[in-house]
Design a protein around this motif. Sequence first.
Motif, PDB file in Angstrom:
ATOM      1  N   GLY A  75      -4.159   1.945   4.642  1.00 19.37           N
ATOM      2  CA  GLY A  75      -3.168   1.212   5.566  1.00 19.37           C
ATOM      3  C   GLY A  75      -1.913   1.324   4.838  1.00 19.37           C
ATOM      4  O   GLY A  75      -0.862   1.683   5.236  1.00 19.37           O
ATOM      5  N   VAL A  76      -1.976   0.731   3.517  1.00 23.53           N
ATOM      6  CA  VAL A  76      -0.643   0.514   3.003  1.00 23.53           C
ATOM      7  C   VAL A  76       0.039   1.851   2.233  1.00 23.53           C
ATOM      8  O   VAL A  76       1.437   1.862   2.567  1.00 23.53           O
ATOM      9  CB  VAL A  76      -0.914  -0.298   1.557  1.00 23.53           C
ATOM     10  CG1 VAL A  76       0.214  -0.415   0.549  1.00 23.53           C
ATOM     11  CG2 VAL A  76      -1.373  -1.636   1.643  1.00 23.53           C
ATOM     12  N   TRP A  79       1.743   2.918   5.486  1.00 23.77           N
ATOM     13  CA  TRP A  79       2.935   2.335   5.746  1.00 23.77           C
ATOM     14  C   TRP A  79       4.016   2.715   4.959  1.00 23.77           C
ATOM     15  O   TRP A  79       5.237   2.485   5.386  1.00 23.77           O
ATOM     16  CB  TRP A  79       2.522   0.750   5.831  1.00 23.77           C
ATOM     17  CG  TRP A  79       3.792  -0.079   6.019  1.00 23.77           C
ATOM     18  CD1 TRP A  79       4.213  -0.462   7.022  1.00 23.77           C
ATOM     19  CD2 TRP A  79       4.631  -0.805   5.250  1.00 23.77           C
ATOM     20  NE1 TRP A  79       5.440  -1.115   7.101  1.00 23.77           N
ATOM     21  CE2 TRP A  79       5.624  -1.653   5.824  1.00 23.77           C
ATOM     22  CE3 TRP A  79       4.348  -1.071   3.598  1.00 23.77           C
ATOM     23  CZ2 TRP A  79       6.461  -2.369   5.155  1.00 23.77           C
ATOM     24  CZ3 TRP A  79       5.346  -1.849   2.964  1.00 23.77           C
ATOM     25  CH2 TRP A  79       6.182  -2.551   3.757  1.00 23.77           C
ATOM     26  N   LYS A  83       6.520   4.504   7.105  1.00 25.50           N
ATOM     27  CA  LYS A  83       7.677   3.514   7.522  1.00 25.50           C
ATOM     28  C   LYS A  83       8.661   3.425   6.725  1.00 25.50           C
ATOM     29  O   LYS A  83       9.951   3.233   6.743  1.00 25.50           O
ATOM     30  CB  LYS A  83       6.896   2.201   7.910  1.00 25.50           C
ATOM     31  CG  LYS A  83       6.180   2.169   9.445  1.00 25.50           C
ATOM     32  CD  LYS A  83       7.104   1.622  10.299  1.00 25.50           C
ATOM     33  CE  LYS A  83       6.896   1.914  11.867  1.00 25.50           C
ATOM     34  NZ  LYS A  83       6.118   2.977  12.193  1.00 25.50           N
ATOM     35  N   ARG A  84       7.867   2.770   5.200  1.00 32.59           N
ATOM     36  CA  ARG A  84       8.928   2.485   4.352  1.00 32.59           C
ATOM     37  C   ARG A  84       9.654   3.549   3.710  1.00 32.59           C
ATOM     38  O   ARG A  84      10.697   3.569   3.113  1.00 32.59           O
ATOM     39  CB  ARG A  84       8.215   1.698   3.060  1.00 32.59           C
ATOM     40  CG  ARG A  84       8.239   0.289   2.980  1.00 32.59           C
ATOM     41  CD  ARG A  84       9.406  -0.464   3.418  1.00 32.59           C
ATOM     42  NE  ARG A  84      10.521  -0.104   2.218  1.00 32.59           N
ATOM     43  CZ  ARG A  84      10.926  -1.151   1.668  1.00 32.59           C
ATOM     44  NH1 ARG A  84      10.943  -2.453   1.784  1.00 32.59           N
ATOM     45  NH2 ARG A  84      11.992  -0.772   0.878  1.00 32.59           N
ATOM     46  N   TYR A 147      -3.000  10.687   9.981  1.00 32.69           N
ATOM     47  CA  TYR A 147      -1.885  10.630   9.274  1.00 32.69           C
ATOM     48  C   TYR A 147      -1.625  11.450   8.201  1.00 32.69           C
ATOM     49  O   TYR A 147      -1.037  11.497   7.128  1.00 32.69           O
ATOM     50  CB  TYR A 147      -1.726   9.061   8.614  1.00 32.69           C
ATOM     51  CG  TYR A 147      -1.494   8.013   9.845  1.00 32.69           C
ATOM     52  CD1 TYR A 147       0.063   8.035  10.412  1.00 32.69           C
ATOM     53  CD2 TYR A 147      -2.431   7.260  10.266  1.00 32.69           C
ATOM     54  CE1 TYR A 147       0.176   7.127  11.207  1.00 32.69           C
ATOM     55  CE2 TYR A 147      -2.344   6.274  11.196  1.00 32.69           C
ATOM     56  CZ  TYR A 147      -0.922   6.280  11.672  1.00 32.69           C
ATOM     57  OH  TYR A 147      -0.669   5.289  12.780  1.00 32.69           O
TER      58      TYR A 147
END
Lengths: 323, 291
Positions: A75-76, A79, A83-84, A147
């Motif tokens: 998940g990280v 992200w 996202k980041r 993803y």
Amino acid sequence: MSRRRAVLALLAVCVLGCLAENAQGQALHYERPVERAPQEKDIGGGYVTPKVQKPLPRRAWLEILDVALLAAAMGVSVWIVVKRRSRRWLVALTVASVGYFGFYREGCVCPIGSIQNVTVALTDPNYHIPMVVTATFFLPLLVAVFYGRAFCGGVCALGSIQELVLLKPVQVPRRLDQALGLLKYVYLAAAIWYAVLPAAQRDFVICRFDPFVSLFRRSGFAHMLALGAGFLVLGMFVGRPYCRYLCPYGGLLSWFSRLAARGVSITPNKELDCGLCAEACPYGAIEEMRAVRRKCLYCARCYAACPREGPLVKAFVPLGEVR
Amino acid sequence: MSGPGLKNATIAAGAVMVLSVVALAVDYAVMRGWTPASDAQIAALQEKVQRDAKLAPVLAAEQKRIAEFNRARRARVNWLSLVLVGAAAGFLGGAKRLLAGQARPPVRVPERGPSAVWPRAGRAVAAQAAAAAPEIDLTFVDGLIEKEGRGAEAAIPILQAIQAHYRYLPDEALRRVCHLTEISPAQIAGTSSFYSRFRRSPVGEHIVRVCHGTACHVAGARQITDELRRELAIAEGEDTDPSRTFTVEEVACLGCCSLAPVLMVDEHTAGKLTPATACDALAAVQPGERA
Ligand code: SF4
Ligand code: SF4
Ligand code: FES
């Protein structure tokens, strides 16, 4: 879309198959073998039972924690990358994964080796795998469907350690890269072949020839240690050689990640087409200015090289200096 | 850490790395040489014990010694490998930083001295222009103070009105304000420098806004600005040319990145500029007469 549904259904069937087939494998019960063996008094003659040498297995809740950590790390990873869009954070995750999944958990359970265990579990009614292994095997594939290869980016211990040693990548010529890339499917086929053999001839080749696991354990056969060291030295100049050319799970992830709708996307709005990202990708995963899902190993280097990402960018400082 | 320190540390870490690999290899070789000998010794002893039970303690002692040796070796290998991992981490980290420093040789723009940058103007022109600052009619200030009052709280409205009237804050006007009201020079200096909307030097007739948004920056907005400033002979630290025709500002994205680099002269937009065409864009407002 419907292709994705079909694949998800297939995955679900396999998971259910694993769980149902292996209902007895799910309970992590453990008996000390010596308790079933003849006891001291049966043997007599002053016989003393030796201390049990076999270590206890890991506690059940710790194993579940491992699966939770695996899921969380993926998940990280998603992200950070989606996202980041930050290489720095990803490096931090990579170091953490090498530390935990690699050196602390000693590279086991890993989805790569569990290809064979899952195959055996699905084909041999007498072989059971715990739920933890089922989850470890299927979770990264599930993530890949949505993803891309988030597992490869800073979660997989094998991939992460290669990611960290990469010093000065050379671009492998495209043709050679593609040809070598086929090796992993050969390996995958061989691994499945060795897994479906009858129990006596079965051979868990992936785990036996896992080049990095003996490094993580800091012990093992000398030739395996040397092989691991060799891969790492090669990996200083050729980005992630094991991942790109040998990892059978990487082959599976490639297939599943073709369906991914999201993943690494270079400059989502208007791009410059300057090609700095393609130059920065050590894995040859950028074709025509787009990250190819099935090859992209989620390393976020392309973002770090992009002049449109984030605060500007060392490459362009010289322009700023003209005053 | 940087420069030579980093380099030395990296080399040291690399050396430690190599040394520990060598040590591990030697250890392994010694173990390989040693094990068959000790195995043979044990086998021989066991054979003797079969014949002569009195030798049993010798065998036990020998076995203990071997076990001890193996345990010690295991511990040694363990910490050596930890040292190896640490050294490798240090080496790789250092080497990466060193390589990153030299990875992309910076694009060297040919050195240009100040005289080349300001070919026509230089400080002399700027000073001359400053000396020739137009006379200021201060009756507006007097009327304004009558209207706004003389208290310190009127400072901002007064400054705004002065700027609206003269398009900047002329020194004479500010001096007059201090003279006529309770507003102190310090207060004026503080307020006018705090709000970037207040300008202390006269603005040109036309405002040129050069976009320095991301796309434009990357597409070379810096060169566009430099070219304009050079052509208009705007002195360093100034933003207006000596004839007060153009004021060149750097602004954030103007919203037409696909045309980058972009500038606006008053309300006219010009895109896809190059240093060669930047000055022509100014013609939009003042054909034929460029400073
Ligand atoms: S390709 Fe294989 S070894 Fe490499 S990161 Fe992915 S799963 Fe791990
Ligand atoms: S496209 Fe290449 S550089 Fe970008 S994240 Fe994927 S593997 Fe890394
Ligand atoms: S960055 Fe220049 S118009 Fe947007």
